[in-house]
Design a protein around this motif. Structure first.
Motif, PDB file in Angstrom:
ATOM      1  N   LYS A   3       0.822  -1.200   0.000  1.00  0.00           N
ATOM      2  CA  LYS A   3       0.000   0.000   0.000  1.00  0.00           C
ATOM      3  C   LYS A   3       0.860   1.255   0.000  1.00  0.00           C
ATOM      4  O   LYS A   3       0.483   2.282  -0.545  1.00  0.00           O
ATOM      5  CB  LYS A   3      -0.934  -0.010   1.220  1.00  0.00           C
TER       6      LYS A   3
ATOM      7  N   ASN B  86     -17.049 -13.435  -5.199  1.00  0.00           N
ATOM      8  CA  ASN B  86     -15.880 -12.778  -4.590  1.00  0.00           C
ATOM      9  C   ASN B  86     -16.131 -11.318  -4.209  1.00  0.00           C
ATOM     10  O   ASN B  86     -15.734 -10.890  -3.122  1.00  0.00           O
ATOM     11  CB  ASN B  86     -14.668 -12.895  -5.512  1.00  0.00           C
ATOM     12  N   PRO B  87     -16.781 -10.507  -5.095  1.00  0.00           N
ATOM     13  CA  PRO B  87     -17.068  -9.121  -4.691  1.00  0.00           C
ATOM     14  C   PRO B  87     -17.932  -9.033  -3.440  1.00  0.00           C
ATOM     15  O   PRO B  87     -17.732  -8.156  -2.590  1.00  0.00           O
ATOM     16  CB  PRO B  87     -17.799  -8.552  -5.915  1.00  0.00           C
TER      17      PRO B  87
ATOM     18  N   LYS C 264     -16.461  -8.625   4.137  1.00  0.00           N
ATOM     19  CA  LYS C 264     -15.220  -8.489   4.894  1.00  0.00           C
ATOM     20  C   LYS C 264     -14.985  -7.036   5.317  1.00  0.00           C
ATOM     21  O   LYS C 264     -14.600  -6.759   6.464  1.00  0.00           O
ATOM     22  CB  LYS C 264     -14.047  -8.991   4.055  1.00  0.00           C
ATOM     23  N   ASP C 265     -15.228  -6.107   4.384  1.00  0.00           N
ATOM     24  CA  ASP C 265     -15.046  -4.686   4.692  1.00  0.00           C
ATOM     25  C   ASP C 265     -16.020  -4.236   5.775  1.00  0.00           C
ATOM     26  O   ASP C 265     -15.666  -3.460   6.682  1.00  0.00           O
ATOM     27  CB  ASP C 265     -15.247  -3.837   3.424  1.00  0.00           C
TER      28      ASP C 265
ATOM     29  N   LYS D 104     -18.011 -11.277  -1.036  1.00  0.00           N
ATOM     30  CA  LYS D 104     -17.142 -11.638   0.086  1.00  0.00           C
ATOM     31  C   LYS D 104     -16.340 -10.429   0.545  1.00  0.00           C
ATOM     32  O   LYS D 104     -16.166 -10.200   1.748  1.00  0.00           O
ATOM     33  CB  LYS D 104     -16.197 -12.764  -0.329  1.00  0.00           C
ATOM     34  N   LYS D 105     -15.850  -9.656  -0.422  1.00  0.00           N
ATOM     35  CA  LYS D 105     -15.053  -8.470  -0.093  1.00  0.00           C
ATOM     36  C   LYS D 105     -15.903  -7.422   0.638  1.00  0.00           C
ATOM     37  O   LYS D 105     -15.457  -6.802   1.607  1.00  0.00           O
ATOM     38  CB  LYS D 105     -14.464  -7.853  -1.366  1.00  0.00           C
ATOM     39  N   ILE D 106     -17.156  -7.252   0.175  1.00  0.00           N
ATOM     40  CA  ILE D 106     -18.049  -6.290   0.822  1.00  0.00           C
ATOM     41  C   ILE D 106     -18.316  -6.705   2.267  1.00  0.00           C
ATOM     42  O   ILE D 106     -18.259  -5.877   3.191  1.00  0.00           O
ATOM     43  CB  ILE D 106     -19.374  -6.181   0.035  1.00  0.00           C
TER      44      ILE D 106
ATOM     45  N   GLU E 166     -14.893  -5.520   9.160  1.00  0.00           N
ATOM     46  CA  GLU E 166     -13.744  -4.754   9.661  1.00  0.00           C
ATOM     47  C   GLU E 166     -14.185  -3.401  10.212  1.00  0.00           C
ATOM     48  O   GLU E 166     -13.671  -2.929  11.225  1.00  0.00           O
ATOM     49  CB  GLU E 166     -12.715  -4.566   8.544  1.00  0.00           C
TER      50      GLU E 166
END
Length: 250
Positions: free
Chosen positions: A3, A36-37, A43-44, A39-41, A47
């Motif tokens: 990053k 997958n998208p 996960k975000d 899953k990312k949402i 968090e």
């Protein structure tokens, strides 16, 4: 890459998108998995829930789901009164059916692109793609090394970093030029085979210029062009041989 990648590494990596543009082929194409998208949402969201604004995130997420369901339920009751099953069950069924159909479509679209890539893949392009992978791996290794250094390990600092970056920039230019050249040769193969004498004449001209300019910087560049021309002529002979064999077979 990391990053906090350093500025001198920005723009050095040859991305999949750039590679596809340079080759005009779906190289490095990956199958899109529609789950997958989501899953990312999720996960975000999880968090963010752990943070100071957790309650707000939970409220907004829950409200979005409920609002979406209410709109769907109203739509069904107005425009599809003949449906007797509960709207929530219908919504789940439609999501599963729609997701499955979309995934199957994406799979066959991906397979078609792979077939296109395989049919246009040349030996030269295969080697160049391997070179791009090794080049990108070097940049990734430098980025990881930078992160280790920034974590408090100054002994891993890269010596003469400016020269290393300059060498990478030159390598990148060479790879881009080679990929563009390969695409031109590949997409104009039939024309080149019909006009081989043009390339033979160019080779003779390059040879004469190389002899007279050998000791100059311009001569060094011409020598590179000469070597490329030799490789091109060799490839053209191979292609002609292949065409001759195919003609006899036909």
């Amino acid at each position: 890459m990391g990053k906090a990648v350093r500025n001198d590494l920005h723009g050095l990596e040859i991305s999949h998108k750039e590679l596809q543009t340079l080759t005009n082929l779906p190289v490095k194409d990956e199958l899109i998995i529609i789950i997958n998208p989501f899953k990312k949402i999720v996960k975000d969201i999880l968090e963010k829930i752990k943070g100071s604004e957790g309650a707000t995130v939970v409220f907004l997420s829950f409200s979005t789901v409920v609002f979406g369901y209410v709109l769907f339920d109203i739509f069904i009751k107005i425009f599809a009164t003949w449906i007797t099953i509960p709207s929530w069950l219908l919504l789940i069924f439609l999501l599963i059916w729609g997701g499955s159909f979309t995934q199957i479509f994406l799979y066959y679209w991906w397979k078609k692109r792979l077939k296109t890539l395989k049919s246009h893949m040349t030996h030269s392009l295969q080697i160049l793609l391997q070179d791009v992978d090794r080049y990108n791996a070097v940049i990734k290794a430098i980025d990881i090394n930078d992160q280790i250094e920034e974590a408090g390990n100054p002994e891993v600092r890269i010596q003469k970093r400016e020269k290393v970056i300059e060498a990478l920039q030159l390598t990148r230019s060479d790879l881009v030029r080679a990929l563009k050249t390969e695409r031109i040769l590949r997409e104009n193969k039939s024309f080149i085979l019909r006009n081989t004498e043009l390339f033979v004449n160019n080779l003779a001209t390059l040879t004469a210029m190389q002899v007279t300019e050998q000791a100059t910087e311009h001569g060094r560049l011409l020598n590179e062009a000469f070597q490329i021309a030799l490789d091109v002529q060799s490839e053209m002979k191979k292609l002609q041989s292949q065409e001759g064999v195919e003609g006899i077979g036909g």
